[in-house]
Design a protein around this motif. Structure first.
Motif, short mmCIF file in Angstrom:
data_model
loop_
_atom_site.label_atom_id
_atom_site.label_comp_id
_atom_site.label_asym_id
_atom_site.label_seq_id
_atom_site.Cartn_x
_atom_site.Cartn_y
_atom_site.Cartn_z
N ILE A 180 57.71 84.35 84.68
CA ILE A 180 58.68 85.20 84.27
C ILE A 180 58.53 85.17 82.94
CG2 ILE A 180 60.09 84.41 86.24
CD1 ILE A 180 61.91 82.64 84.38
N GLY A 181 59.48 86.20 82.47
CA GLY A 181 59.45 86.49 81.11
C GLY A 181 58.59 87.83 80.32
N SER A 182 58.94 87.86 79.27
CA SER A 182 58.06 88.98 78.46
C SER A 182 56.80 88.58 78.48
CB SER A 182 58.65 89.48 77.19
OG SER A 182 59.94 89.72 77.24
N MET A 183 55.61 89.83 78.56
CA MET A 183 54.32 89.50 78.48
C MET A 183 53.71 90.49 77.42
SD MET A 183 53.18 89.65 82.36
CE MET A 183 54.05 88.49 83.60
N TRP A 184 52.84 89.99 76.51
CA TRP A 184 52.12 90.89 75.56
C TRP A 184 50.71 91.05 76.15
CZ3 TRP A 184 55.96 87.68 74.19
CH2 TRP A 184 57.07 88.34 73.33
N THR A 185 50.21 92.27 76.61
CA THR A 185 48.84 92.58 76.97
C THR A 185 48.08 93.20 75.89
OG1 THR A 185 49.67 94.59 78.00
CG2 THR A 185 49.71 92.35 79.22
N PHE A 186 46.77 92.92 75.96
CA PHE A 186 45.84 93.46 74.78
C PHE A 186 44.41 93.32 75.46
CE2 PHE A 186 47.85 89.78 73.80
CZ PHE A 186 46.72 88.74 73.83
N LEU A 187 43.43 93.74 74.86
CA LEU A 187 41.86 93.70 75.19
C LEU A 187 41.31 92.81 74.15
CD1 LEU A 187 41.10 97.28 76.01
CD2 LEU A 187 41.65 95.62 77.72
N LEU A 188 40.34 91.78 74.41
CA LEU A 188 39.32 91.17 73.65
C LEU A 188 38.15 91.10 74.50
CD1 LEU A 188 41.74 87.99 72.82
CD2 LEU A 188 41.02 89.84 71.20
N ARG A 189 37.14 90.94 73.31
CA ARG A 189 35.69 90.88 73.98
C ARG A 189 35.29 89.13 73.97
NH1 ARG A 189 33.29 95.60 74.78
NH2 ARG A 189 34.29 97.29 73.60
N LEU A 190 35.38 88.62 75.02
CA LEU A 190 35.21 87.37 74.89
C LEU A 190 33.88 86.94 75.32
CD1 LEU A 190 38.25 86.66 77.45
CD2 LEU A 190 38.07 86.87 75.12
#
Length: 505
Positions: free
Chosen positions: A460-470
Motif C-alpha cells: 500500500i501507499g504512494s509509488m514512484w515509477t521510472f525507467l532504468l537500464r539495469l
C-alpha cells in the motif's frame, strides 16, 4: 517552410525564385556584422555571431585567421539548402517536425557544420517511425550521440521493430541486440530505518517482463526516506530529495543517489531551502526541485542542482505555490500541470535558457483536476480524477503541442485495476502499477489499449515509477517473505557509511 528570424536573410541575394529557400526570404534587415552563406544557388545573409555561437564549423573558420574568415560570402558545397534551413530553425528555438528526407539532410548538416542544437533536436524527436532511419544515417555521418540514442530507443521497442530492423546492416542489428533495454522500476513510500530494526520492505524493485513478476533491485540506505520525497532518474541514476522522517515532517539531512552500474548509493546536499512533498525532475545534467512544503507552508521556489559542480542555486519561481506538482518532459522540454479553481488545469513550460515559466494551455473540466502527466512524442497526457461523486475514476485528456489541440480520450482507466495516477512511457507503451496489477498499454490515436497484464505490486501507499537500464544479473523475485519478516534477504550485519552504501539482493 517559414524560416525563423527571417530578418537574417537578404531576399535580394537569393537566387532562383522557384527555390523554396528563396521564397522564405522576406525582409532585407540584418544584424551586423553578417556573412552571406551560398548553398545550392541560394544565398542567405546570416548574423555572423549566430553562426559562431552555434556551429563548430563556423567558429573554427572565423577564428582561424585564414583568408576565408574575412570573406563576406562563404560557399558551402557539403550541405543541402533544406538541411541548412532546418539548422536555422532550430538555432532560433523552433522545433520542426521533419519528414524522412529532411531528417537525412538535417543529420548531414549537423555532422558537417557540427550544430549541437540540431543534434539535440534530432535526439529529442526520435520515435518509432524514424528511429531506424536516424540510427543508420547517424552512423553514416558519424553523429555518435544521435547514434546512441536511436540505438537505445530501438532496443526498448525491439520486439515491435524486429521485422523492420532487418533492413539494417548486420553489424548494426548486432549492436542493438547487445544493448540492455530499460526496465520498469518502482519504489514505494518508506521512512528511515535503524540497523537494529531494519525494514526489509524498504526496497527498490523492477519488473521482470519475461517472468511477469517484480524483483528486488536494491535496498534503500538506512537514512534514506521516500516519504513525501522528490524522486527522479537522470543519466541512468536514481535520485531522492526531500524525504521526511515521520509525521513531524522533519526533512532528511541529505539527498541520495543510486548508481545501477556500480550498485552503490551516495549522498549529496539538500536544497538550500529545505522542502518536502516537492517534485524532482532531471534535465541536461541538472536536477530541479519544484515547489513543495516546509513547516506546513506551500512554496513556489525552485532550485537547480548542478550535478557536475555539486551546487544548488535558485531559479525562477513556479507561477504559484504548489506541492507534488505533476511534471513530465516532452521532446527535451519540461512541463508541469497546475490546478486553478474553479475546474481549471493549467499546463506551464519551463525554459532553462531564459529561466522562465510560460503558460502553454488550460483545460476546464467540471470538478476534475490533473493529477499525473506523461508525454509521448509531441503529446501530453493528463490523467485526472472523475467528478466528485466518483473520485477514483481516472479520465484522460491529450494535448498536442504541435497543433495546440486538446482531445478527450475515450473510456476511463480504473475498473478492477484502480485509478491510474502513476505512469511511465517507454517507446509506444505506457506502464502502470498498483496492488492488483501491472499493466502495459499500447498508445493509440484516441485511447490506450491494454497490451499486457502482469503481477501487481502487493504493497500500500504512494509509488514512484521510472525507467532504468539495469546491468544483466540474476535476481530473486519479490516473495511473500519479503513482504513480512524478510528472512530471505541476505543483508550484512554491518553496512558501510551512507556516503557509499553497497546494496545487496
Amino acid at each position: 517552410m517559414k524560416i525563423p528570424g527571417s530578418h537574417l536573410m537578404d531576399p535580394s541575394s537569393c537566387a532562383g525564385s522557384e527555390n523554396e529557400a528563396a521564397k522564405a526570404c522576406q525582409t532585407p534587415a540584418t544584424r551586423s556584422p553578417s556573412v552571406r552563406v551560398r548553398i545550392e544557388g541560394s544565398v542567405f545573409t546570416v548574423d555572423k555571431a549566430l553562426l559562431e555561437d552555434n556551429c563548430e564549423y563556423f567558429r573554427a573558420l572565423f577564428q582561424s585567421g585564414m583568408r576565408e574568415c574575412q570573406q563576406e560570402e562563404i560557399h558551402l558545397q557539403v550541405v543541402s539548402t533544406r538541411g541548412f534551413l532546418v539548422a536555422l530553425q532550430v538555432i532560433h528555438g523552433e522545433r520542426p517536425i521533419l519528414n524522412d528526407d529532411e531528417i537525412v539532410q538535417a543529420i548531414e548538416c549537423a555532422a558537417f557544420l557540427q550544430v549541437q542544437a540540431l543534434v539535440r533536436h534530432l535526439i529529442n524527436t526520435v520515435n518509432s517511425d524514424n528511429c531506424l532511419l536516424m540510427y543508420h544515417t547517424a552512423v553514416t555521418y558519424g553523429l555518435l550521440d544521435l547514434f546512441k540514442s536511436a540505438a537505445l530507443f530501438i532496443r526498448d521497442m525491439y520486439q515491435d521493430l524486429k521485422e523492420d530492423a532487418r533492413c539494417l546492416p548486420k553489424e548494426l542489428i548486432d549492436h542493438v541486440e547487445s544493448l540492455v533495454p530499460s526496465s520498469y522500476v518502482m519504489v514505494g513510500t518508506h521512512s528511515p530505518s535503524i540497523k537494529l530494526l531494519q525494514d526489509f520492505m524498504r526496497t527498490v524493485c523492477y519488473l521482470d517482463e519475461d517472468e511477469k513478476e517484480w524483483k528486488v533491485l536494491t535496498h534503500l540506505p538506512l537514512e534514506a526516506s521516500t516519504t513525501m520525497a522528490g524522486v527522479t532518474v537522470l543519466d541512468n541514476k536514481l535520485y531522492i530529495v526531500g524525504g521526511v522522517y515521520d509525521v513531524s515532517n522533519k526533512v532528511v539531512d541529505s539527498g541520495f543517489c543510486y548508481d545501477v552500474v556500480t550498485e552503490t548509493w551516495s549522498t549529496f546536499s539538500n536544497p538550500q531551502q529545505l522542502r518536502y512533498n516537492c517534485t524532482l525532475v532531471g534535465h541536461e545534467g541538472s536536477l530541479y526541485a519544484l515547489g513543495g512544503e516546509y513547516k506546513r507552508t506551500t512554496m513556489s521556489s525552485v532550485e537547480r542542482y548542478n550535478i557536475s559542480k555539486s551546487t544548488w542555486s535558485f531559479t525562477a519561481h513556479l507561477p504559484r505555490p504548489t506541492s507534488a506538482v505533476a511534471c513530465t518532459k516532452s521532446m527535451g522540454r519540461i512541463f508541469i500541470c497546475l490546478w486553478k479553481p474553479k475546474d481549471t488545469t493549467e499546463i506551464y513550460e519551463y525554459h532553462p535558457g531564459h529561466d522562465e515559466w510560460t503558460l502553454v494551455t488550460t483545460l476546464i473540466r467540471h470538478q476534475s483536476y490533473g493529477h499525473c502527466m506523461v508525454s509521448h512524442r509531441d503529446r501530453l497526457y493528463v490523467m485526472r480524477n472523475g467528478p466528485c461523486d466518483d473520485f477514483l475514476r481516472c479520465m484522460m485528456d491529450c494535448y498536442n503541442l504541435s497543433t495546440g489541440q486538446w482531445t478527450a480520450l475515450s473510456g476511463h482507466y480504473e475498473n478492477s485495476k484502480g485509478a491510474l495516477f502513476t505512469a511511465v512511457v517507454r517507446g509506444d507503451s505506457v506502464f502502470t502499477v498498483n496492488r492488483r496489477a501491472t499493466v502495459e498499454y499500447s498508445i493509440e490515436d484516441n485511447k490506450w489499449r491494454t497490451k499486457k497484464e502482469m503481477t501487481g505490486f502487493p504493497r500500500i501507499g504512494s509509488m514512484w515509477t521510472f525507467l532504468l537500464r539495469l546491468p544483466k544479473k540474476s535476481r530473486e523475485p519479490l516473495g511473500k517473505a519479503d513482504l513480512t519478516s524478510g528472512q530471505n534477504f541476505e543483508v550484512p550485519s554491518d553496512l558501510p557509511p551512507s556516503s557509499s552504501v553497497e546494496c545487496y539482493d
